[in-house]
Design an enzyme around this catalytic site. Structure first.
Site, PDB file in Angstrom:
ATOM      1  CG  ASP A 140     -16.390 -28.917 -38.921  1.00 41.53           C
ATOM      2  OD1 ASP A 140     -15.928 -30.301 -38.139  1.00 41.53           O
ATOM      3  OD2 ASP A 140     -16.056 -27.165 -37.885  1.00 41.53           O
ATOM      4  CE  LYS A 169     -10.501 -27.237 -33.912  1.00 38.98           C
ATOM      5  NZ  LYS A 169     -10.117 -28.113 -33.175  1.00 38.98           N
ATOM      6  CD  GLU A 178     -13.100 -29.332 -28.461  1.00 36.80           C
ATOM      7  OE1 GLU A 178     -12.946 -30.362 -28.764  1.00 36.80           O
ATOM      8  OE2 GLU A 178     -13.496 -28.570 -28.966  1.00 36.80           O
ATOM      9  CG  ASP A 233     -11.539 -34.320 -27.687  1.00 32.35           C
ATOM     10  OD1 ASP A 233     -12.083 -34.143 -27.744  1.00 32.35           O
ATOM     11  OD2 ASP A 233     -10.980 -32.485 -28.747  1.00 32.35           O
ATOM     12  CE  LYS A 279     -13.163 -33.722 -30.978  1.00 33.07           C
ATOM     13  NZ  LYS A 279     -11.736 -33.680 -31.301  1.00 33.07           N
ATOM     14  NE  ARG A 338      -5.121 -32.683 -36.764  1.00 34.49           N
ATOM     15  CZ  ARG A 338      -5.316 -33.206 -37.292  1.00 34.49           C
ATOM     16  NH1 ARG A 338      -5.274 -33.874 -37.820  1.00 34.49           N
ATOM     17  NH2 ARG A 338      -6.815 -33.520 -36.996  1.00 34.49           N
ATOM     18  CG  ASP A 348     -10.862 -27.558 -30.209  1.00 30.84           C
ATOM     19  OD1 ASP A 348      -9.790 -27.245 -28.823  1.00 30.84           O
ATOM     20  OD2 ASP A 348     -10.870 -28.287 -30.722  1.00 30.84           O
ATOM     21  CB  CYS A 398     -16.039 -35.420 -36.727  1.00 30.05           C
ATOM     22  SG  CYS A 398     -16.117 -34.111 -37.005  1.00 30.05           S
TER      23      CYS A 398
END
Length: 370
Positions: free
Chosen positions: A322, A161, A217, A242, A266, A24, A189, A294
């Site tokens: 963050d 990312k 991740e 995750d 999370k 996204r 990630d 988070c």
């Protein structure tokens, strides 16, 4: 000490730059805020709508809090705290972010009643933490520039990312690694963006280029535990689960199958603080480390995650908190301090929030949106 009122608001905070992942692109935090009132005190909670991860929207979270949880919680005593948690966790299936917002508010309120900052109520721990900074997926030159700016601001850990294009992903990681000091820890990630075969190929290429990642991740789809296990067994880089690790039951399954080296906790996934604590304790039984992470959240729920991470030390030893630093401003007056990579927990009771701004009535906001 009865629960007298429960109110819902929408908090809107623009981001400094768009947040881009394989799943996204987001330009602002727009979260549900829950306030719970008892004996002149107010507990604050927050939930992030993440349709592509938890399946929740602002409207669905508001409905769960307003129509399901609120009627069951009103009039109950804060002294029956475990019963309150039981109500939150058993009144509806799923809806983990909505549950998290209510649990965070309840824990904040409980700590205020006790006169303790939340991390001390939960067992105590360090008052200072250090978080990584997320580098959104972009053109390689942009990611290099963003990474170098982050290093100049004092960040020692960067989360890159990727997951949009395999070959470009490999090039991005190698290029960023060569553009920042060797002392900077790089976390990758993928946000479920690769297959198992692609993950093994990409990570092998990155390792062969001399890049030593701290972790990767969620390289594969959340439900692909066999693929996650294959990647974990095939590469040197530690693999962190995750999206595959929502509940304590899922974590047990992952660890029994040796499908991950690290677990990312999370609050929006676990449904709040109570099951996040259980998740960390389960991982500890398997001697597997945890990260506290988070979603795109502001300083309310991320503060709760930071307090919990402190109390769970050393079970939780890595921090990806963050969210508040990605926001253009902090809506909270008082509470935990987020200063770039540095997080300083408040010494005042609960989450320490004295006042919260930039709120709209959730009912009015959703009515206008329709």
């Amino acid at each position: 000490m009865l629960i007298e009122h429960i109110d819902c608001y929408v908090l809107t905070v623009p981001l400094v730059t768009p947040f881009k992942t394989a799943l996204r692109t987001v330009e602002q935090v727009q979260d549900l805020i829950v306030t719970i009132h008892s004996s002149g005190l107010t507990g604050y909670g927050e939930a992030a709508p993440t349709l592509v991860i938890t399946g929740e929207s602002l409207a669905s979270m508001y409905f769960v809090v307003e129509q399901v949880l609120k009627p069951r919680l009103l009039g109950n005593s804060m002294l029956d705290f475990n019963q309150l948690l039981h109500i939150v966790q058993t009144s509806v299936v799923g809806n983990t972010s909505a549950k998290a917002a209510v649990e965070i508010a309840l824990y904040d309120l409980k700590a205020q009643i006790a006169g303790l900052p939340l991390y001390q109520l939960l067992g105590g721990g360090p008052v200072e933490l250090s978080t990584n900074l997320t580098i959104s997926v972009n053109a390689t030159a942009t990611m290099i520039d963003d990474a170098q700016k982050a290093v100049a601001l004092g960040y020692q850990q960067l989360k890159l990312k990727v997951g949009t294009d395999l070959q470009q992903d490999i090039e991005r990681v190698i290029a960023v690694s060569r553009a920042v000091p060797a002392s900077i820890a790089l976390r990758l990630d993928v946000n479920q963006g690769w297959t198992a075969k692609q993950s093994i190929y990409a990570l092998s290429k990155i390792e062969q280029a001399g890049v030593e990642l701290e972790l990767v991740e969620q390289p594969v789809k959340a439900q692909d535990l066999a693929g996650l296990k294959a990647v974990t067994a095939a590469v040197h880089t530690p693999v962190m689960a995750d999206e595959s690790a929502f509940s304590p039951q899922q974590v047990i399954q992952l660890l029994e199958q040796q499908a991950a080296d690290i677990i990312n906790i999370k609050l929006m996934k676990t449904g709040g603080i109570s099951k996040a604590m259980l998740t960390a304790q389960i991982a500890g039984l398997y001697q597997v480390p945890c990260m506290m992470g988070c979603m795109l959240e502001s300083a309310i729920s991320v503060a709760a995650a930071a307090h919990l991470a402190s109390a769970l030390s050393p079970l939780v030893s890595k921090f990806d908190l963050d969210g508040p630093t990605l926001c253009r401003f902090n809506p909270c007056q008082g509470g935990t301090v987020f200063d770039r990579s540095h997080i300083l927990l408040n010494s005042s009771p609960g989450l320490g929030i004295q006042q919260l701004g930039h709120l709209q009535s959730a009912a009015q906001f959703l009515a206008a949106a329709n």
